[in-house]
Design an enzyme around this catalytic site. Structure first.
Site, short mmCIF file in Angstrom:
data_model
loop_
_atom_site.label_atom_id
_atom_site.label_comp_id
_atom_site.label_asym_id
_atom_site.label_seq_id
_atom_site.Cartn_x
_atom_site.Cartn_y
_atom_site.Cartn_z
N ILE A 12 1.08 -14.07 -6.77
CA ILE A 12 2.38 -14.42 -6.84
C ILE A 12 2.59 -15.38 -5.75
CG2 ILE A 12 4.74 -13.79 -7.12
CD1 ILE A 12 4.02 -11.07 -8.10
N GLY A 36 -5.92 -12.08 -1.21
CA GLY A 36 -5.82 -13.56 -1.64
C GLY A 36 -6.83 -14.05 -1.35
N LEU A 76 5.88 -11.31 0.60
CA LEU A 76 5.02 -10.79 -0.45
C LEU A 76 3.87 -10.22 -0.04
CD1 LEU A 76 6.34 -13.85 -1.72
CD2 LEU A 76 5.57 -12.81 -3.76
N THR A 95 0.36 -1.14 6.60
CA THR A 95 0.69 -2.75 6.35
C THR A 95 1.90 -2.86 5.95
OG1 THR A 95 -1.58 -2.92 5.46
CG2 THR A 95 0.06 -4.75 4.96
N ALA A 117 9.34 -8.37 -1.47
CA ALA A 117 9.01 -8.22 -3.11
C ALA A 117 8.74 -6.55 -3.27
CB ALA A 117 7.27 -8.73 -3.20
N TYR A 149 1.93 3.85 -1.96
CA TYR A 149 2.60 2.22 -2.41
C TYR A 149 3.77 2.59 -2.76
CZ TYR A 149 2.58 -2.01 -4.95
OH TYR A 149 2.91 -3.25 -5.37
P1 NAD Z 1 -2.02 -10.32 -4.22
O1 NAD Z 1 -2.94 -9.12 -3.57
O2 NAD Z 1 -2.47 -11.24 -5.06
O3 NAD Z 1 -1.07 -10.77 -2.88
C1 NAD Z 1 -0.78 -9.97 -1.88
C2 NAD Z 1 -1.05 -11.09 -0.70
O4 NAD Z 1 -0.91 -10.46 0.59
C3 NAD Z 1 -2.74 -11.49 -0.67
O5 NAD Z 1 -2.85 -12.63 -0.61
C4 NAD Z 1 -3.02 -10.59 0.46
O6 NAD Z 1 -4.49 -11.53 1.19
C5 NAD Z 1 -2.12 -10.65 1.56
N1 NAD Z 1 -2.07 -9.63 2.40
C6 NAD Z 1 -2.33 -8.34 2.51
N2 NAD Z 1 -2.20 -7.78 3.75
C7 NAD Z 1 -1.75 -8.74 4.54
C8 NAD Z 1 -1.48 -8.87 5.78
N3 NAD Z 1 -1.63 -7.53 6.48
N4 NAD Z 1 -1.11 -9.76 6.44
C9 NAD Z 1 -0.97 -11.06 5.85
N5 NAD Z 1 -1.42 -11.08 4.27
C10 NAD Z 1 -1.79 -9.79 3.65
O7 NAD Z 1 -1.00 -9.53 -5.11
P2 NAD Z 1 0.40 -10.02 -5.84
O8 NAD Z 1 0.17 -9.45 -7.32
O9 NAD Z 1 0.50 -11.53 -5.83
O10 NAD Z 1 1.48 -9.13 -5.26
C11 NAD Z 1 2.39 -10.05 -4.39
C12 NAD Z 1 3.56 -9.02 -4.07
O11 NAD Z 1 4.22 -8.77 -5.23
C13 NAD Z 1 3.28 -7.71 -3.33
O12 NAD Z 1 3.81 -7.32 -2.20
C14 NAD Z 1 3.13 -6.71 -4.35
O13 NAD Z 1 3.20 -5.37 -3.89
C15 NAD Z 1 4.24 -7.24 -5.30
N6 NAD Z 1 4.31 -6.81 -6.63
C16 NAD Z 1 3.45 -7.30 -7.49
C17 NAD Z 1 3.30 -7.07 -8.74
C18 NAD Z 1 2.46 -7.65 -9.74
O14 NAD Z 1 2.70 -7.25 -11.24
N7 NAD Z 1 1.72 -8.63 -9.80
C19 NAD Z 1 4.04 -5.81 -9.34
C20 NAD Z 1 4.90 -5.24 -8.42
C21 NAD Z 1 5.09 -5.61 -7.04
#
Ligand code: NAD
Length: 311
Positions: A12, A36, A76, A95, A117, A149
């Site tokens: 995202i 990511g 995010l 985290t 998020a 979570y």
């Molecule tokens: P994603 O795993 O692609 O993105 C999360 C990003 O955070 C990754 O790039 C990861 O490398 C980075 N990250 C993790 N820990 C970190 C840290 N300690 N320091 C810096 N960066 C860190 O997942 P996504 O689906 O893009 O999710 C983005 C956000 O949206 C998250 O907070 C997730 O909980 C929330 N979310 C997503 C969905 C969905 O359907 N995709 C649903 C509900 C909530």
């Protein structure tokens, strides 16, 4: 806008970076690349308005440095993916709690607006028809196996609320419901990319549980403009806002749809939750957003249906 996107190299986050840079904003992504990848950022990598800082939100000094001089923070970064959470429940708590605290405090210190998020999982097992933002939520009813979570995200919301109330931080909490789109990988348990990859590789489509659980998938291309608009809408400040799609489908129905759209002859194979994720795993039967609030605030109406999302 001078924006910071934590988790900007994620699924995202990278679409948000593309969207903001394309509209002339200055963007810094902060990401530790744990789930990511730099490959997600090829569209903006060479743009002088964009910078990727590789590092963790747990590094307070770095977070402070990155946020200094920005006016908007989209937070995010989080430990995501069912396996990550089930295998290491405390990691998501660590985290989210410490990381979010660092990010919020830097946003307040530098006078930046803040978006965090959150997730439909804060509603726990509540599967009523169309979850409204004030439905009973978290802790008491959180899913057992993904409690950390849900709890971590619930606490993130609380932290945002507290800073919003006490420090006047302009903040928006977006509750995402199963957001899907390009760059999402099946590696961390996301069902749509996993089914599509299995179908395209002529491997069996593995449905966990009985496939009767129902979900509503939302397109990342509907959600990203909404996130940015909410940030520009003071009436949305200090509110939690559901964002997701409108077409509900069972997981078995999703598998059938993927087979139809890819023309694959893969079989559907059923795997128990225990075999997929270990003993005691539970999943919600239904997860369907009520997006009335987002509609009232910014006129949010998802434009893409499930077929658009899959193809
Ligand atoms: P994603 O795993 O692609 O993105 C999360 C990003 O955070 C990754 O790039 C990861 O490398 C980075 N990250 C993790 N820990 C970190 C840290 N300690 N320091 C810096 N960066 C860190 O997942 P996504 O689906 O893009 O999710 C983005 C956000 O949206 C998250 O907070 C997730 O909980 C929330 N979310 C997503 C969905 C969905 O359907 N995709 C649903 C509900 C909530």
């Amino acid at each position: 806008m001078k924006a910071v996107v934590t988790g900007g190299a994620g699924f995202i986050g990278s679409h948000l970076c593309d969207y903001l840079v394309a509209r002339g904003h200055q963007v810094t992504a902060l990401d530790d690349l744990s789930t990511g990848s730099e490959a997600n950022l090829t569209q903006v990598a060479q743009d002088p308005a964009f910078e990727l800082v590789k590092g963790s939100i747990l590094d307070q000094n770095l977070v402070n440095e990155v946020i200094e001089g920005s006016d908007t923070v989209f937070h995010l970064a989080a430990a995501v993916g069912v396996h990550t959470i089930v295998d290491n429940p405390l990691r998501s708590l660590h985290t989210n709690l410490h990381g979010t605290e660092n990010v919020v405090e830097a946003a307040v210190a530098h006078g930046a607006r803040f978006m965090v998020a959150s997730t439909s999982e804060v509603y726990g097992k509540n599967d009523t028809d169309g979850l409204t933002e004030d439905a009973d939520r978290i802790l008491g009813s959180a899913l057992k196996s993904r409690w950390s979570y849900a709890a971590a995200k619930g606490l993130d919301e609380l932290v945002a609320h507290i800073y919003g109330e006490q420090s006047g931080l302009p903040c928006v909490i977006t509750r995402f419901f199963n957001i899907v789109g390009p760059r999402q990988t099946g590696r961390y348990g996301m069902v749509v990319p996993r089914f599509v990859a299995q179908a395209l590789n002529d491997e069996p489509i593995t449905v966990y549980g009985e496939g009767t659980q129902r979900r509503c998938f939302g397109s990342v291309f509907d959600v990203i403009p909404a996130v940015v608009q909410l940030m520009d809408t003071p009436e949305a400040y200090n509110k939690a806002v559901n964002l997701g799609g409108h077409e509900e489908v069972s997981i078995k129905g999703l598998a059938d749809r993927v087979l139809e759209l890819t023309g694959s002859s893969s079989a559907i194979s059923y795997v128990s939750y225990e075999d997929a994720y270990g003993k005691g795993y539970e999943d919600m039967q239904r997860r369907m957003p009520d997006t009335t609030l987002a509609n009232r605030l910014i006129g949010y109406t998802p434009q893409r249906n499930l077929n658009d999302i899959i193809t």
